[in-house]
Design an enzyme around this catalytic site. Sequence first.
Site, mmCIF file in Angstrom:
data_model
loop_
_atom_site.group_PDB
_atom_site.id
_atom_site.type_symbol
_atom_site.label_atom_id
_atom_site.label_comp_id
_atom_site.label_asym_id
_atom_site.label_seq_id
_atom_site.Cartn_x
_atom_site.Cartn_y
_atom_site.Cartn_z
ATOM 1 C CG HIS A 147 -11.920 1.359 -15.832
ATOM 2 N ND1 HIS A 147 -10.840 1.025 -16.628
ATOM 3 C CD2 HIS A 147 -12.602 2.303 -16.509
ATOM 4 C CE1 HIS A 147 -10.873 1.744 -17.741
ATOM 5 N NE2 HIS A 147 -11.935 2.528 -17.698
ATOM 6 C CG HIS A 149 -17.105 3.641 -17.397
ATOM 7 N ND1 HIS A 149 -16.604 4.921 -17.310
ATOM 8 C CD2 HIS A 149 -16.172 2.904 -18.048
ATOM 9 C CE1 HIS A 149 -15.420 4.954 -17.891
ATOM 10 N NE2 HIS A 149 -15.133 3.735 -18.350
#
Length: 161
Positions: A147, A149
């Site tokens: 993932h 950010h």
Amino acid sequence: MAANRETSSDKTSSRIRVLSSHLHSLPPPSRMASSEKDAALAATPSDAPTIFDKIINKEIPSKVVYEDEKVLAFRDISPQAPTHIIIIPKVKDGLTGLSKAEERHIEILGYLLYIAKLVAKQEGLDDGFRIVINDGPKGCQSVYHLHIHLLGGRQMNWPPG
């Protein structure tokens, strides 16, 4: 009114409770990690389903800011900046962290960065933003589903820490 406001510590505790309930490797609530660093050190790298899989499957609600057939972008529940968005591939395909990337992941890795740029524009981050990918325990990764950010809306500092 002030009594209803959630403090930063409350938000951190809340996030850790959510993570611990969805990551098999975290200790029981009585011994819960007290910070993101502790959560990352307690997490075990695995290809098992994560909280992000539940968000993708709409089993856990999220504030989606962008979605297509390949990626999902949603607001972080414990923002570290005025704008803090998580961008994930919908299909993990063994990509639990950046260090697990293989040649077959090149397309989705580039696509994630391109979507980060689109979301930053959509969010009005014309003055700049930061992209962070945590990898492994020492990189403070607590969810083993790659993932990104996307952080913005304030002046970032260097070094990042």
